[in-house]
Design an enzyme around this catalytic site. Structure first.
Site, PDB file in Angstrom:
ATOM      1  N   ASP A   1      79.969  28.650  13.160  1.00  0.00           N
ATOM      2  CA  ASP A   1      79.355  27.556  13.929  1.00  0.00           C
ATOM      3  C   ASP A   1      77.843  27.723  14.035  1.00  0.00           C
ATOM      4  O   ASP A   1      77.235  27.277  15.002  1.00  0.00           O
ATOM      5  CB  ASP A   1      79.966  27.494  15.329  1.00  0.00           C
ATOM      6  CG  ASP A   1      79.717  28.771  16.121  1.00  0.00           C
ATOM      7  OD1 ASP A   1      79.423  29.810  15.505  1.00  0.00           O
ATOM      8  OD2 ASP A   1      79.803  28.712  17.363  1.00  0.00           O
TER       9      ASP A   1
ATOM     10  N   LYS B   1      77.302  38.397  26.562  1.00  0.00           N
ATOM     11  CA  LYS B   1      77.335  37.411  27.667  1.00  0.00           C
ATOM     12  C   LYS B   1      77.251  38.042  29.052  1.00  0.00           C
ATOM     13  O   LYS B   1      78.245  38.103  29.778  1.00  0.00           O
ATOM     14  CB  LYS B   1      78.601  36.559  27.567  1.00  0.00           C
ATOM     15  CG  LYS B   1      78.650  35.717  26.303  1.00  0.00           C
ATOM     16  CD  LYS B   1      79.806  34.755  26.293  1.00  0.00           C
ATOM     17  CE  LYS B   1      79.857  33.929  25.018  1.00  0.00           C
ATOM     18  NZ  LYS B   1      80.026  34.682  23.772  1.00  0.00           N
TER      19      LYS B   1
ATOM     20  N   ASP C   1      73.064  28.029  17.363  1.00  0.00           N
ATOM     21  CA  ASP C   1      74.508  28.097  17.603  1.00  0.00           C
ATOM     22  C   ASP C   1      74.941  26.691  17.995  1.00  0.00           C
ATOM     23  O   ASP C   1      74.501  26.178  19.018  1.00  0.00           O
ATOM     24  CB  ASP C   1      74.787  29.099  18.728  1.00  0.00           C
ATOM     25  CG  ASP C   1      76.248  29.083  19.174  1.00  0.00           C
ATOM     26  OD1 ASP C   1      76.771  30.156  19.478  1.00  0.00           O
ATOM     27  OD2 ASP C   1      76.863  28.005  19.231  1.00  0.00           O
TER      28      ASP C   1
HETATM   29  N1  GDD Z   1      89.737  33.606  13.016  1.00  0.00           N
HETATM   30  C1  GDD Z   1      89.265  33.658  14.270  1.00  0.00           C
HETATM   31  N2  GDD Z   1      90.056  34.151  15.260  1.00  0.00           N
HETATM   32  N3  GDD Z   1      88.003  33.214  14.511  1.00  0.00           N
HETATM   33  C2  GDD Z   1      87.546  33.283  15.775  1.00  0.00           C
HETATM   34  C3  GDD Z   1      88.319  33.775  16.846  1.00  0.00           C
HETATM   35  C4  GDD Z   1      89.657  34.232  16.557  1.00  0.00           C
HETATM   36  O1  GDD Z   1      90.408  34.678  17.423  1.00  0.00           O
HETATM   37  N4  GDD Z   1      87.576  33.691  17.991  1.00  0.00           N
HETATM   38  C5  GDD Z   1      86.373  33.172  17.627  1.00  0.00           C
HETATM   39  N5  GDD Z   1      86.359  32.906  16.301  1.00  0.00           N
HETATM   40  C6  GDD Z   1      85.245  32.375  15.515  1.00  0.00           C
HETATM   41  C7  GDD Z   1      84.732  31.029  16.014  1.00  0.00           C
HETATM   42  O2  GDD Z   1      85.381  29.970  15.332  1.00  0.00           O
HETATM   43  C8  GDD Z   1      83.243  31.106  15.663  1.00  0.00           C
HETATM   44  O3  GDD Z   1      82.998  30.700  14.336  1.00  0.00           O
HETATM   45  C9  GDD Z   1      82.935  32.592  15.760  1.00  0.00           C
HETATM   46  O4  GDD Z   1      84.192  33.286  15.671  1.00  0.00           O
HETATM   47  C10 GDD Z   1      82.204  32.956  17.068  1.00  0.00           C
HETATM   48  O5  GDD Z   1      82.956  32.474  18.158  1.00  0.00           O
HETATM   49  P1  GDD Z   1      82.281  31.568  19.304  1.00  0.00           P
HETATM   50  O6  GDD Z   1      83.390  31.193  20.243  1.00  0.00           O
HETATM   51  O7  GDD Z   1      81.447  30.512  18.724  1.00  0.00           O
HETATM   52  O8  GDD Z   1      81.407  32.685  20.039  1.00  0.00           O
HETATM   53  P2  GDD Z   1      80.060  32.508  20.850  1.00  0.00           P
HETATM   54  O9  GDD Z   1      79.183  31.488  20.237  1.00  0.00           O
HETATM   55  O10 GDD Z   1      80.409  32.323  22.285  1.00  0.00           O
HETATM   56  O11 GDD Z   1      79.393  33.983  20.694  1.00  0.00           O
HETATM   57  C11 GDD Z   1      79.289  34.583  19.423  1.00  0.00           C
HETATM   58  O12 GDD Z   1      78.227  34.039  18.664  1.00  0.00           O
HETATM   59  C12 GDD Z   1      76.902  34.239  19.243  1.00  0.00           C
HETATM   60  C13 GDD Z   1      75.907  33.653  18.278  1.00  0.00           C
HETATM   61  O13 GDD Z   1      76.134  32.314  18.080  1.00  0.00           O
HETATM   62  C14 GDD Z   1      79.067  36.098  19.644  1.00  0.00           C
HETATM   63  O14 GDD Z   1      79.167  36.717  18.382  1.00  0.00           O
HETATM   64  C15 GDD Z   1      77.700  36.379  20.281  1.00  0.00           C
HETATM   65  O15 GDD Z   1      77.470  37.776  20.333  1.00  0.00           O
HETATM   66  C16 GDD Z   1      76.599  35.726  19.464  1.00  0.00           C
HETATM   67  O16 GDD Z   1      75.339  35.916  20.110  1.00  0.00           O
HETATM   68 MG    MG Z   2      79.377  30.047  18.804  1.00  0.00          MG
END
Ligand code: GDD
Ligand code: MG
Length: 353
Positions: free
Chosen positions: A108, A159, A217
């Site tokens: 994403d 977070k 993001d």
């Molecule tokens: N296959 C799979 N299974 N993918 C997953 C799962 C899971 O259980 N959980 C999350 N994802 C995928 C999401 O689809 C996304 O592409 C990615 O992993 C990150 O998940 P998000 O839910 O978007 O996390 P975030 O945005 O709150 O936080 C993450 O991204 C940030 C940067 O954008 C973390 O990695 C943070 O540390 C980081 O700063």
């Molecule tokens: Mg994200």
């Protein structure tokens, strides 16, 4: 080089757009959002990508098939229940064919950073993991990652209310293969809460590759609108965005009345239409959306087949697929209309008092 792409999340903050479509597949300047990162990874030397899917997994296969269209080999590994970010990486690793370093991408993200340079930094340092890090104004929604002057990661704080630094995890990693093999199989594991802190506690080297290129993001409607308009305006160059003029990208048979004012990076989907004297600024119109004459749409998303009637005003809001915003409504500031809803004329007015 091989990569694993994490695309199993539900995209809850982007509802109602993500009720029918996973976030990485939302239409973004003519292609699924994910395609911008996929093609950038390809151009940096990735040849084969394992998609780690869960939520609506079949839609990814429909969109990308075996990857031939993009000059990539794509295979799919689906979790019956989401395994978390590291659990998904471990699970998907069964489909890797080599044992060299693996690029791992969040699904994403829009990023202009130099993936080849990140991989080169990883090979040079021989770290357990090399993380792309970037600077944000507010790190509370991200993984905050302080580093030493020589680039070693000192801590990984996901977070938190008091992040130690505004330097954050940008969601693009290079993993040494043996590190992936050491993630426990068959259970939920978070890379951010478990794997990275545990590697650091064991004294393993995690290196930060810091590059302040374009980075976003795409987690909220406002960020989605921002990302698409930036792609159309060229603030982020993507191998798959067509050149366009006047800050508007028209797909297929989209139609815009000559007296309508459309700009600011607006993307108009196939079969969508904008009527006479309407104003559409910095917005995303999905396929078949209809903006009737005299309507005003600013920084908003209008879903597939949705209709914004004459004289309606939308600012900073989302209209779900096939919904209708009747004449004279004013929807402002984060309003979300659910798919299929038929909002009668002047049902919602904004009053500043
Ligand atoms: N296959 C799979 N299974 N993918 C997953 C799962 C899971 O259980 N959980 C999350 N994802 C995928 C999401 O689809 C996304 O592409 C990615 O992993 C990150 O998940 P998000 O839910 O978007 O996390 P975030 O945005 O709150 O936080 C993450 O991204 C940030 C940067 O954008 C973390 O990695 C943070 O540390 C980081 O700063
Ligand atoms: Mg994200």
């Amino acid at each position: 080089m091989e990569a694993i792409l994490l695309v199993g999340g539900q995209g809850t903050r982007l509802r109602p757009l993500t009720i029918s479509t996973p976030k990485p597949l939302l239409p973004a300047a003519g292609v699924p959002l994910l395609e911008h990162q996929l093609t950038r990874a390809r151009d940096a030397g990735v040849t084969r990508i394992v998609f780690a899917t869960s939520y609506r997994a079949e839609m990814f296969t429909d969109a990308f098939g075996d990857g031939t269209r993009l000059g990539l080999e794509i295979v799919y590994v689906t979790e019956d229940e989401p395994l978390g970010t590291a659990g998904a990486i471990r699970n998907a690793s069964a489909a890797l064919t080599g044992d060299g370093p693996v690029l791992v991408l969040n699904g994403d993200i829009l990023s202009g950073h130099d993936i080849s340079a990140q991989v080169a930094a990883h090979r040079k340092s021989d770290a357990a993991v090399t993380l792309h890090l970037t600077l944000v104004d507010d790190a509370r929604r991200y993984g905050s990652v302080p580093t030493s002057p020589d680039g070693r990661v000192l801590d990984f704080v996901e977070k938190s209310a008091n992040p130690p630094t505004n330097q954050v995890n940008a969601g693009c990693y290079v993993f040494r293969r043996s590190v992936i093999d050491s993630i426990p199989p068959g259970r939920v594991v978070s890379a951010e809460y478990e794997t990275f802190p545990e590697l650091l506690a064991k004294g393993e080297t995690i290196v930060g590759y810091v590059e302040a290129a374009y980075w976003l993001d795409v987690g909220t409607p406002a960020a989605f609108v921002r990302g698409v308009t930036d792609l159309v305006l060229g603030a982020l160059t993507s191998p798959v965005v067509r050149a366009n003029e006047h800050g508007v990208l028209l797909q297929g048979d989209a139609s815009v009345a000559s007296s309508a004012r459309v700009g600011g990076g607006t993307a108009v989907g196939a079969g969508a239409s904008v009527g006479a004297d309407a104003l559409v600024e910095s917005s995303v119109l999905f396929d078949g959306a209809v903006i009737e004459p005299g309507a005003r749409v600013v920084r908003s998303v209008v879903g597939h087949g949705a209709r914004v009637c004459s004289g309606a005003v939308l600012e900073d809001c989302v209209v779900g697929d096939d919904a209708t915003v009747g004449p004279g409504n004013e929807l402002l500031d984060g309003a979300r209309v659910w798919p299929g809803v038929d909002l009668p004329a002047t049902a919602v007015r904004f009053s500043p008092e």
